[in-house]
Design a protein around this motif. Structure first.
Motif, PDB file in Angstrom:
ATOM      1  N   ASP A 193      57.439   1.503  37.120  1.00  0.00           N
ATOM      2  CA  ASP A 193      58.838   1.091  37.183  1.00  0.00           C
ATOM      3  C   ASP A 193      59.671   1.797  36.121  1.00  0.00           C
ATOM      4  O   ASP A 193      60.843   2.125  36.349  1.00  0.00           O
ATOM      5  CB  ASP A 193      58.964  -0.434  37.057  1.00  0.00           C
ATOM      6  N   GLU A 196      60.242   5.309  37.462  1.00  0.00           N
ATOM      7  CA  GLU A 196      61.213   5.276  38.560  1.00  0.00           C
ATOM      8  C   GLU A 196      62.645   5.200  38.044  1.00  0.00           C
ATOM      9  O   GLU A 196      63.545   5.875  38.560  1.00  0.00           O
ATOM     10  CB  GLU A 196      60.916   4.085  39.467  1.00  0.00           C
ATOM     11  N   LYS A 197      62.872   4.402  37.014  1.00  0.00           N
ATOM     12  CA  LYS A 197      64.218   4.216  36.481  1.00  0.00           C
ATOM     13  C   LYS A 197      64.649   5.356  35.557  1.00  0.00           C
ATOM     14  O   LYS A 197      65.838   5.680  35.478  1.00  0.00           O
ATOM     15  CB  LYS A 197      64.294   2.889  35.718  1.00  0.00           C
ATOM     16  N   LYS A 220      60.591   9.175  46.618  1.00  0.00           N
ATOM     17  CA  LYS A 220      60.618   7.726  46.781  1.00  0.00           C
ATOM     18  C   LYS A 220      61.229   7.300  48.123  1.00  0.00           C
ATOM     19  O   LYS A 220      60.761   6.349  48.754  1.00  0.00           O
ATOM     20  CB  LYS A 220      61.416   7.122  45.617  1.00  0.00           C
ATOM     21  N   LYS A 223      61.535   3.571  49.535  1.00  0.00           N
ATOM     22  CA  LYS A 223      60.440   2.756  49.013  1.00  0.00           C
ATOM     23  C   LYS A 223      60.520   2.696  47.490  1.00  0.00           C
ATOM     24  O   LYS A 223      61.311   3.387  46.861  1.00  0.00           O
ATOM     25  CB  LYS A 223      59.088   3.360  49.412  1.00  0.00           C
ATOM     26  N   SER A 224      59.683   1.886  46.898  1.00  0.00           N
ATOM     27  CA  SER A 224      59.510   1.924  45.450  1.00  0.00           C
ATOM     28  C   SER A 224      58.509   3.026  45.113  1.00  0.00           C
ATOM     29  O   SER A 224      57.690   3.421  45.958  1.00  0.00           O
ATOM     30  CB  SER A 224      58.997   0.577  44.922  1.00  0.00           C
ATOM     31  N   GLU A 226      56.043   2.697  43.188  1.00  0.00           N
ATOM     32  CA  GLU A 226      54.733   2.046  43.245  1.00  0.00           C
ATOM     33  C   GLU A 226      54.166   2.077  44.659  1.00  0.00           C
ATOM     34  O   GLU A 226      52.984   2.380  44.859  1.00  0.00           O
ATOM     35  CB  GLU A 226      54.853   0.607  42.756  1.00  0.00           C
ATOM     36  N   LYS A 227      55.018   1.793  45.649  1.00  0.00           N
ATOM     37  CA  LYS A 227      54.574   1.795  47.039  1.00  0.00           C
ATOM     38  C   LYS A 227      54.164   3.202  47.476  1.00  0.00           C
ATOM     39  O   LYS A 227      53.118   3.373  48.134  1.00  0.00           O
ATOM     40  CB  LYS A 227      55.705   1.280  47.925  1.00  0.00           C
TER      41      LYS A 227
END
Length: 234
Positions: A193, A196-197, A220, A223-224, A226-227
């Motif tokens: 996370d 991602e940010k 991405k 999706k996230s 993580e996914k």
């Protein structure tokens, strides 16, 4: 820019890196993610000139790490996941030792050491021996050592491990400031996370092969991260 071209690294019969190629442009925060044993640390150590590799080459601002290792290393600061420091030295002496290797001017080092020691709240501990520090404190010393000589490229392996929440926040702020100056931040992390940010670009490695590389938005989609990572790992 970091250019990784067809890099293969073998340990006996085991292929740790399998024809790895991608670029890390200037002015980017680049996340490098993968499971344990995927090849992240192996590639990072190849980029910074610690590990040799069997095929391909790595270029740091147009210079080959194989042919011009010293010139390449002058452009880079590296913070490993487990800070390997000279434990019997005082923190300030270790930081100055690193600055000496990079031939950092007295004016620049004093300004940066003061700035980052205050930010990480260890200015009162700089004269203490490193062996009296916690893991998090040692990580802060390693970060200050890396930042004090004002590198063009900052490479970190799991940089947030062991840091307290304020230090994590401050480090993310530093990273954003550096890329605004056109510098490169390249780091591995399991904290998806945060990646991602924080990151504009990402590469995902699995069993020594690059499975995906590109902008965070491209990789991405809707999706996230993580996914996406878990789907690729399946």
């Amino acid at each position: 820019m970091i250019e990784i071209k067809n890099v293969t690294k073998k340990y006996g019969e085991n292929i740790a890196l399998n024809n790895v190629s991608f670029e890390v442009p200037d002015g980017e925060i680049f996340a490098f993610i993968g499971h344990n044993g995927a090849g992240k640390t192996t590639l990072i150590k190849a980029i910074v000139g610690i590990h040799e590799f069997d095929e391909g080459d790595i270029y740091i601002n147009g210079k080959s790490i194989k042919e011009n290792p010293v010139d390449c290393k002058k452009e880079i600061a590296f913070v490993p996941d487990n800070p390997e420091l000279y434990e019997n030295m005082k923190a300030i002496d270790f930081i100055n030792f690193i600055c000496d290797m990079y031939e950092t001017s007295q004016e620049k080092r004093e300004k940066n050491i003061q700035k980052y020691a205050k930010l990480f709240e260890i200015e009162n501990n700089l004269k203490d021996p490193i062996n009296s520090f916690s893991h998090g404190m040692k990580q802060k010393v390693a970060l200050i050592s890396a930042l004090a000589h004002d590198p063009k490229i900052l490479i970190m392996d799991e940089p947030f491990v062991g840091l307290d929440p304020k230090a994590v926040f401050d480090m993310k702020k530093i990273m954003n400031e550096m890329v605004k100056e056109g510098k490169i931040i390249f780091f591995s992390t399991h904290i998806l996370d945060v990646a991602e940010k924080l990151c504009s670009k990402v590469a995902i490695i699995k069993k020594g092969k690059i499975m995906a590389v590109g902008s965070m938005k491209e990789i991405k989609g809707d999706k996230s991260l993580e996914k996406v990572f878990l789907d690729l790992e399946a």
